[in-house]
Design a protein around this motif. Structure first.
Motif, mmCIF file in Angstrom:
data_model
loop_
_atom_site.group_PDB
_atom_site.id
_atom_site.type_symbol
_atom_site.label_atom_id
_atom_site.label_comp_id
_atom_site.label_asym_id
_atom_site.label_seq_id
_atom_site.Cartn_x
_atom_site.Cartn_y
_atom_site.Cartn_z
ATOM 1 N N SER A 58 8.450 11.617 -12.609
ATOM 2 C CA SER A 58 8.913 10.350 -12.056
ATOM 3 C C SER A 58 7.812 9.635 -11.284
ATOM 4 O O SER A 58 7.599 8.425 -11.439
ATOM 5 N N LYS A 59 7.087 10.385 -10.463
ATOM 6 C CA LYS A 59 6.028 9.799 -9.649
ATOM 7 C C LYS A 59 4.931 9.161 -10.509
ATOM 8 O O LYS A 59 4.385 8.116 -10.166
ATOM 9 N N TYR A 60 4.609 9.786 -11.621
ATOM 10 C CA TYR A 60 3.489 9.330 -12.445
ATOM 11 C C TYR A 60 3.923 8.585 -13.715
ATOM 12 O O TYR A 60 3.093 8.317 -14.583
ATOM 13 N N ALA A 61 5.193 8.209 -13.812
ATOM 14 C CA ALA A 61 5.733 7.593 -15.033
ATOM 15 C C ALA A 61 4.957 6.354 -15.464
ATOM 16 O O ALA A 61 4.712 6.155 -16.655
ATOM 17 N N ALA A 62 4.554 5.519 -14.540
ATOM 18 C CA ALA A 62 3.878 4.266 -14.888
ATOM 19 C C ALA A 62 2.357 4.363 -14.782
ATOM 20 O O ALA A 62 1.661 3.374 -15.002
ATOM 21 N N ASP A 63 1.851 5.529 -14.474
ATOM 22 C CA ASP A 63 0.421 5.725 -14.249
ATOM 23 C C ASP A 63 -0.252 6.177 -15.541
ATOM 24 O O ASP A 63 -0.112 7.326 -15.960
ATOM 25 N N LYS A 64 -0.981 5.294 -16.170
ATOM 26 C CA LYS A 64 -1.626 5.588 -17.462
ATOM 27 C C LYS A 64 -2.724 6.653 -17.356
ATOM 28 O O LYS A 64 -3.017 7.336 -18.326
ATOM 29 N N GLY A 65 -3.326 6.816 -16.202
ATOM 30 C CA GLY A 65 -4.382 7.802 -16.032
ATOM 31 C C GLY A 65 -3.902 9.135 -15.487
ATOM 32 O O GLY A 65 -4.705 10.040 -15.251
ATOM 33 N N ALA A 66 -2.600 9.262 -15.312
ATOM 34 C CA ALA A 66 -2.057 10.468 -14.681
ATOM 35 C C ALA A 66 -2.324 11.733 -15.484
ATOM 36 O O ALA A 66 -2.623 12.778 -14.910
ATOM 37 N N HIS A 67 -2.201 11.649 -16.783
ATOM 38 C CA HIS A 67 -2.337 12.855 -17.601
ATOM 39 C C HIS A 67 -3.674 13.548 -17.355
ATOM 40 O O HIS A 67 -3.721 14.739 -17.052
ATOM 41 N N ALA A 68 -4.750 12.806 -17.462
ATOM 42 C CA ALA A 68 -6.086 13.398 -17.273
ATOM 43 C C ALA A 68 -6.261 13.933 -15.854
ATOM 44 O O ALA A 68 -6.820 15.019 -15.657
ATOM 45 N N ARG A 69 -5.773 13.196 -14.857
ATOM 46 C CA ARG A 69 -5.909 13.658 -13.465
ATOM 47 C C ARG A 69 -5.083 14.921 -13.223
ATOM 48 O O ARG A 69 -5.530 15.824 -12.511
ATOM 49 N N LEU A 70 -3.904 15.003 -13.831
ATOM 50 C CA LEU A 70 -3.067 16.190 -13.629
ATOM 51 C C LEU A 70 -3.642 17.410 -14.345
ATOM 52 O O LEU A 70 -3.540 18.528 -13.832
ATOM 53 N N VAL A 71 -4.245 17.219 -15.493
ATOM 54 C CA VAL A 71 -4.918 18.341 -16.171
ATOM 55 C C VAL A 71 -6.005 18.891 -15.250
ATOM 56 O O VAL A 71 -6.113 20.107 -15.044
ATOM 57 N N THR A 72 -6.789 18.006 -14.663
ATOM 58 C CA THR A 72 -7.834 18.431 -13.731
ATOM 59 C C THR A 72 -7.235 19.120 -12.521
ATOM 60 O O THR A 72 -7.736 20.162 -12.075
ATOM 61 N N LYS A 73 -6.152 18.574 -11.985
ATOM 62 C CA LYS A 73 -5.500 19.153 -10.798
ATOM 63 C C LYS A 73 -4.995 20.572 -11.091
ATOM 64 O O LYS A 73 -5.147 21.473 -10.267
ATOM 65 N N VAL A 74 -4.410 20.774 -12.260
ATOM 66 C CA VAL A 74 -3.923 22.114 -12.618
ATOM 67 C C VAL A 74 -5.102 23.079 -12.701
ATOM 68 O O VAL A 74 -5.025 24.201 -12.197
ATOM 69 N N LYS A 75 -6.191 22.648 -13.305
ATOM 70 C CA LYS A 75 -7.345 23.533 -13.481
ATOM 71 C C LYS A 75 -8.059 23.829 -12.167
ATOM 72 O O LYS A 75 -8.481 24.965 -11.937
ATOM 73 N N THR A 76 -8.216 22.808 -11.294
ATOM 74 C CA THR A 76 -9.034 22.980 -10.092
ATOM 75 C C THR A 76 -8.238 23.168 -8.808
ATOM 76 O O THR A 76 -8.800 23.528 -7.787
ATOM 77 N N GLY A 77 -6.925 22.905 -8.856
ATOM 78 C CA GLY A 77 -6.098 23.010 -7.662
ATOM 79 C C GLY A 77 -6.207 21.754 -6.811
ATOM 80 O O GLY A 77 -6.883 20.795 -7.177
ATOM 81 N N GLY A 78 -5.528 21.767 -5.694
ATOM 82 C CA GLY A 78 -5.591 20.598 -4.819
ATOM 83 C C GLY A 78 -4.625 20.710 -3.658
ATOM 84 O O GLY A 78 -3.876 21.671 -3.535
ATOM 85 N N LYS A 79 -4.662 19.690 -2.815
ATOM 86 C CA LYS A 79 -3.827 19.686 -1.621
ATOM 87 C C LYS A 79 -3.631 18.251 -1.166
ATOM 88 O O LYS A 79 -4.527 17.415 -1.303
#
Length: 109
Positions: A58-79
């Motif tokens: 829901s948060k990223y539904a309209a965000d066209k760049g979300a997919h690539a950023r989330l792949v990176t977030k899963v791989k590298t972690g975050g806070k």
């Protein structure tokens, strides 16, 4: 000998076709999320340690760049995006599997 060769070729073709079908199957993302222990911290419909997958979608539904950023977030972690509890990095999950997991998460409505 010829029958054995034909059976081997037919088996290889069936395996290839089942793999291609799995790549197009959104449920494959959920299977990979289960296999990689994502559901230990994230529920589909409810927050556990991290946010629910449906809330992420829901948060990223309209965000066209979300997919690539989330792949990176899963791989590298975050806070910080969802609170103070950090998400640990998941370098053991292949990029291809991470891509399928993120695609599945973003498909949730």
């Amino acid at each position: 000998m010829m029958n054995k060769l034909m059976m081997t070729a037919a088996s290889a073709a069936l395996l290839w076709m089942s793999g291609a079908a799995a790549a197009d199957d959104p449920a494959a993302g959920m299977t990979l999320a289960q296999k990689n222990a994502c559901l230990s911290c994230h529920g589909v419909d409810k927050k556990i340690v991290g946010p629910a997958f449906k809330d992420i979608a829901s948060k990223y539904a309209a965000d066209k760049g979300a997919h690539a950023r989330l792949v990176t977030k899963v791989k590298t972690g975050g806070k910080g995006m969802w609170g103070e509890i950090p998400m640990p990095p998941n370098p053991q999950v292949s990029v291809a599997d991470t891509d399928k997991i993120v695609s599945w998460i973003l498909s949730l409505k």
